[in-house]
Design a protein around this motif. Structure first.
Motif, PDB file in Angstrom:
ATOM      1  N   GLY A 213       3.664  -5.743  10.114  1.00  0.00           N
ATOM      2  CA  GLY A 213       3.939  -5.678   8.907  1.00  0.00           C
ATOM      3  C   GLY A 213       2.796  -4.870   8.247  1.00  0.00           C
ATOM      4  N   PHE A 214       1.473  -5.043   8.949  1.00  0.00           N
ATOM      5  CA  PHE A 214       0.167  -4.475   8.246  1.00  0.00           C
ATOM      6  C   PHE A 214      -0.105  -2.996   8.821  1.00  0.00           C
ATOM      7  CE2 PHE A 214      -0.257  -9.068   7.746  1.00  0.00           C
ATOM      8  CZ  PHE A 214      -0.180  -9.317   6.642  1.00  0.00           C
ATOM      9  N   ILE A 215      -0.771  -2.368   7.826  1.00  0.00           N
ATOM     10  CA  ILE A 215      -1.201  -0.855   8.054  1.00  0.00           C
ATOM     11  C   ILE A 215      -2.642  -0.983   8.244  1.00  0.00           C
ATOM     12  CG2 ILE A 215      -0.886   1.729   7.527  1.00  0.00           C
ATOM     13  CD1 ILE A 215       1.876   0.684   5.969  1.00  0.00           C
ATOM     14  N   GLY A 216      -3.196  -0.633   9.217  1.00  0.00           N
ATOM     15  CA  GLY A 216      -4.416  -0.383   9.654  1.00  0.00           C
ATOM     16  C   GLY A 216      -5.178   0.480   8.359  1.00  0.00           C
ATOM     17  N   ASP A 217      -4.863   1.475   8.326  1.00  0.00           N
ATOM     18  CA  ASP A 217      -5.536   2.587   7.342  1.00  0.00           C
ATOM     19  C   ASP A 217      -5.534   2.049   6.053  1.00  0.00           C
ATOM     20  OD1 ASP A 217      -5.638   4.331   9.516  1.00  0.00           O
ATOM     21  OD2 ASP A 217      -3.949   5.900   8.797  1.00  0.00           O
ATOM     22  N   SER A 218      -4.560   1.305   5.583  1.00  0.00           N
ATOM     23  CA  SER A 218      -4.607   0.763   4.386  1.00  0.00           C
ATOM     24  C   SER A 218      -5.641  -0.466   4.061  1.00  0.00           C
ATOM     25  CB  SER A 218      -3.336   0.045   3.863  1.00  0.00           C
ATOM     26  OG  SER A 218      -2.214   1.037   3.891  1.00  0.00           O
ATOM     27  N   ILE A 219      -5.826  -1.166   5.187  1.00  0.00           N
ATOM     28  CA  ILE A 219      -6.942  -2.239   5.148  1.00  0.00           C
ATOM     29  C   ILE A 219      -8.077  -1.626   5.106  1.00  0.00           C
ATOM     30  CG2 ILE A 219      -7.929  -4.081   6.673  1.00  0.00           C
ATOM     31  CD1 ILE A 219      -4.957  -4.569   7.918  1.00  0.00           C
ATOM     32  N   GLN A 220      -8.390  -0.388   5.859  1.00  0.00           N
ATOM     33  CA  GLN A 220      -9.719   0.082   5.821  1.00  0.00           C
ATOM     34  C   GLN A 220      -9.961   0.678   4.400  1.00  0.00           C
ATOM     35  OE1 GLN A 220     -12.264   1.051   8.708  1.00  0.00           O
ATOM     36  NE2 GLN A 220     -13.198   0.918   6.621  1.00  0.00           N
ATOM     37  N   MET A 221      -8.827   1.413   3.851  1.00  0.00           N
ATOM     38  CA  MET A 221      -9.115   1.982   2.366  1.00  0.00           C
ATOM     39  C   MET A 221      -9.526   0.788   1.365  1.00  0.00           C
ATOM     40  SD  MET A 221      -6.075   3.805   0.408  1.00  0.00           S
ATOM     41  CE  MET A 221      -5.388   2.226  -0.262  1.00  0.00           C
ATOM     42  N   TYR A 222      -8.777  -0.394   1.573  1.00  0.00           N
ATOM     43  CA  TYR A 222      -8.917  -1.531   0.385  1.00  0.00           C
ATOM     44  C   TYR A 222     -10.511  -2.187   0.995  1.00  0.00           C
ATOM     45  CZ  TYR A 222      -4.066  -1.556  -1.105  1.00  0.00           C
ATOM     46  OH  TYR A 222      -3.126  -1.281  -1.836  1.00  0.00           O
ATOM     47  N   PHE A 223     -10.735  -2.343   2.271  1.00  0.00           N
ATOM     48  CA  PHE A 223     -11.877  -2.808   2.562  1.00  0.00           C
ATOM     49  C   PHE A 223     -13.354  -2.170   1.944  1.00  0.00           C
ATOM     50  CE2 PHE A 223     -15.582  -3.437   5.437  1.00  0.00           C
ATOM     51  CZ  PHE A 223     -15.581  -4.903   5.776  1.00  0.00           C
ATOM     52  N   ASP A 224     -12.947  -0.737   1.998  1.00  0.00           N
ATOM     53  CA  ASP A 224     -14.169   0.026   1.542  1.00  0.00           C
ATOM     54  C   ASP A 224     -14.402  -0.242   0.045  1.00  0.00           C
ATOM     55  OD1 ASP A 224     -14.506   0.988   3.883  1.00  0.00           O
ATOM     56  OD2 ASP A 224     -13.496   3.002   3.554  1.00  0.00           O
ATOM     57  N   VAL A 225     -13.199  -0.571  -0.720  1.00  0.00           N
ATOM     58  CA  VAL A 225     -13.421  -1.003  -2.303  1.00  0.00           C
ATOM     59  C   VAL A 225     -13.930  -2.327  -2.422  1.00  0.00           C
ATOM     60  CG1 VAL A 225     -12.067  -1.119  -4.366  1.00  0.00           C
ATOM     61  CG2 VAL A 225     -11.642   0.838  -2.727  1.00  0.00           C
ATOM     62  N   ILE A 226     -13.190  -3.274  -1.752  1.00  0.00           N
ATOM     63  CA  ILE A 226     -13.383  -4.804  -1.889  1.00  0.00           C
ATOM     64  C   ILE A 226     -14.668  -5.010  -1.474  1.00  0.00           C
ATOM     65  CG2 ILE A 226     -12.551  -7.113  -1.838  1.00  0.00           C
ATOM     66  CD1 ILE A 226      -9.762  -5.887  -1.110  1.00  0.00           C
TER      67      ILE A 226
END
Ligand SMILES: [Zn+2]
Length: 115
Positions: A38-51
């Protein structure tokens, strides 16, 4: 959107790990992500860069190992990846049942750097 809280969680865990080991920064974080998690890797990377900005995780690379879901055959017990529109075992033709394989979501390893 539920990648946002999980990414915060990943950063928190990685920072705790790095702090305990007196690391100066985190180089990379490897995640295992099942296609059915249920998790999308690309989204995690995107949020990761910001957070991660301003944390020990800033600039770290997220490596994602994708896991394909597997079914277990009710006939012969074999684990197999299902074909599109089919639940049949490639070995004996019996129907496969869903397993936990492909639903994984966890941090596999964290690579740190010391000064
Ligand atoms: Zn089978």
């Amino acid at each position: 959107m539920h990648e946002f809280p999980i990414t915060q969680q990943i950063i928190k865990i990685a920072e705790k790990h790095a702090t305990e080991l007196c690391a100066s920064r985190i180089k990379s974080i490897k995640l295992v992500v099942g296609d059915y998690s249920g998790f999308i890797g690309d989204s995690i990377q995107m949020y990761f860069d910001v957070i991660s900005e301003g944390t020990l995780c800033e600039g770290a690379v997220i490596e994602i190992e994708h896991r394909k879901p597997k079914l277990r055959c009710t006939g012969c017990g074999e684990l197999f990846e299902r074909e599109l529109l089919s639940f049949s075992c490639p070995t004996c033709g019996e129907t496969g049942e869903p397993t936990e394989i492909g639903k994984e979501f966890y941090i596999d390893s964290i690579e740190i750097e010391k000064e």
